[in-house]
Design a protein around this motif. Structure first.
Motif, short mmCIF file in Angstrom:
data_model
loop_
_atom_site.label_atom_id
_atom_site.label_comp_id
_atom_site.label_asym_id
_atom_site.label_seq_id
_atom_site.Cartn_x
_atom_site.Cartn_y
_atom_site.Cartn_z
N ALA A 140 69.31 23.97 66.02
CA ALA A 140 70.23 25.10 66.21
C ALA A 140 69.51 26.38 65.79
O ALA A 140 69.88 27.01 64.80
CB ALA A 140 71.50 24.88 65.39
N GLU A 155 74.93 25.59 70.71
CA GLU A 155 73.70 24.80 70.48
C GLU A 155 74.10 23.36 70.16
O GLU A 155 73.84 22.86 69.06
CB GLU A 155 72.86 25.43 69.37
CG GLU A 155 72.37 26.83 69.72
CD GLU A 155 71.53 27.49 68.63
OE1 GLU A 155 70.35 27.82 68.92
OE2 GLU A 155 72.04 27.69 67.51
N THR A 211 78.33 22.99 67.34
CA THR A 211 76.96 23.15 66.86
C THR A 211 76.83 22.67 65.42
O THR A 211 77.51 23.17 64.53
CB THR A 211 76.54 24.64 66.95
OG1 THR A 211 76.62 25.05 68.32
CG2 THR A 211 75.12 24.84 66.43
#
Lengths: 307, 307
Positions: free
Chosen positions: B70, B127, B212
């Motif tokens: 990430a 992400e 994420t």
């Protein structure tokens, strides 16, 4: 991390968890709606002979025993509760991501240990597993088609997560979050149900087949999981004043009917339960990806106030 | 539930978890001995640019970021910590067997929300996964041979539990106990790292690929897992006074060297880590049964004080 609309779909075949997930045939009801619309016949009442009420200062914990899997321990725990064995004893251990444990802080000191009440035995057989036949139709066993890394077969019986191995012919209760077991020392038959623990973290499935599992917490888990962790070895509280007192542990059958909690448990051999599992496998709403999978420890069996 | 001697054995092949477990070739060192005898080269220091120190009244939590998985979130979290964004904010949600979450209690009120410090962005890309190539040799990825029901491939990279799917070409961090993620609302790109959560129960792997994941807690989990559960919807605290204040969150690089915790993390591409996994698969001592299995969420990566 909201949970909104969910989707139904055909259950996956065992060992197919790694194949492409079948697309849900059509959008379906959310888990909340599945529960809301569930027929009364998919729910059952608490069993007075197999339910414990544990009263702490912070509130009440409700525990269901599993006599089909641990008959000797369940009988002994009934006798211990009936005789008020735990009243005034304490939670003595809280190990992070593992277990909360309670019993007699003086249990290892013969001179100070609380005597067992009438009808309770100091020694029981190990009950780590049962013949696989015991989780057949009569127990309402429903096999989970999803692969389980810890056992060749997994599913639910009478509300409990169960694993089994056809090669050994044995079935056993799985150490999922909220499951209750009977502490033992080195000898496999050294548990008698006086010292109990509950799983408060990621399922320690490595304990399966190593210790007798006696039941599960139906309600009040947060009273056992949110306690300060013990700083002694294995999470035992270092000092007596850190322990959390137990006011009473009563067998529901010994509690006046008017005082009994009006709680119902979803039957795991019901259509509603299968729909809830599908709702977890195939997600909608906030979710943009569906795992197409559940495991026996990621799917907790719901309870509700009796309508 | 003591843990004593343990056994080493050859790792199982993927999808062979259900086959008969191979007997350990010979008794071997316990997990404790594996750690005690581990070479210094199997340990690494904290990375100042990817470590957060979160100070609560009860103590310090150490969090490691995962920029490989990430990068935008890790960069933003660095900027937020560098700018003191969380200082004086609070833990706002604790949902049993799910997550503890912290951030700005007034974050939804534009008039009262804390402004972002210089260098922090209000908007980031989602992400949820990375190209599978990113968990190759350069990340020290070690594949776990044990079957994982949630993903076709699982293992560890740089201390993090990782799942992957060669069909989609994606890899992602798994929602294991202690993993830290960035809360979002309905839009997939609505997280910016200001609101973070940590998993405090059985791994909610159904969240994987939906949000994420930014890192994991290395130390101090018990300060986040043992908090009173919130009684509002989804475990949010009902009243402001129930919230747990955050004194500071600092990037380790911003902390004077003399004040930095001297903690080391075991490398997951080390022989020691493989030996520890084997010690969990094949048990000795108190254990009478070995699961011949581990899962990525049942095996936590150890830390230790720097020798």
């Amino acid at each position: 991390m909201h949970k909104t609309a969910l989707f139904l779909a055909a259950a996956l075949l065992a060992c197919a968890a790694h194949a492409a997930a079948p697309k849900p045939a059509k959008p379906a009801r959310s888990a909340a709606d599945v529960l809301k619309d569930s027929p009364t016949s998919d729910w059952r009442a608490l069993d007075p002979d197999n339910t414990l009420l544990m009263d702490l200062a912070a509130g009440q914990v409700i525990i269901e025993l599993a006599p089909r899997f641990a008959p000797a321990h369940a009988a002994n725990i009934r006798a211990l509760a009936h005789g008020g064995y735990w009243d005034g004893l304490a939670i003595v251990r809280v190990q992070d991501n593992f277990v909360t444990q309670w019993g007699d802080p003086d249990g290892d000191d013969a001179a100070k240990a609380r005597p067992l009440p009438a009808g309770a035995s100091p020694k029981l057989p190990a009950e780590f597993s049962v013949p696989i036949e015991r989780i057949g139709k009569s127990a309402g066993f429903t096999k989970l088609p999803d692969v389980d890394g810890w056992a060749p077969r997994a599913g639910f019986a009478q509300g409990f997560p169960v694993a089994a191995d056809p090669r050994t012919g044995q079935a056993w209760l799985a150490h999922c979050y909220g499951m209750v077991g009977a502490g033992r020392s080195d000898a496999v038959d050294s548990s008698n149900g006086t010292e109990l623990y509950v799983v408060i973290g990621h399922a320690p499935r490595g304990l399966d087949l190593n210790i007798t599992v006696v039941g599960r917490v139906l309600k009040g888990m947060e009273l056992l999981s949110a306690l300060p962790r013990g700083t002694g070895a294995m999470g035992f509280y270092d000092k007596p004043e850190q322990r959390v007192g137990i006011q009473h542990v009563r067998l529901l059958a010994d509690v006046p009917v008017a005082e009994r909690p009006a709680l119902q448990v979803l039957k795991t051999d019901s259509t509603t339960w299968q729909q809830l599992l599908d709702a977890r496998r195939f997600r909608g709403g906030w979710y943009v990806h569906s795992p197409a999978h559940v495991d026996i420890c990621s799917a907790g069996v719901p309870t509700r106030p009796a309508p």
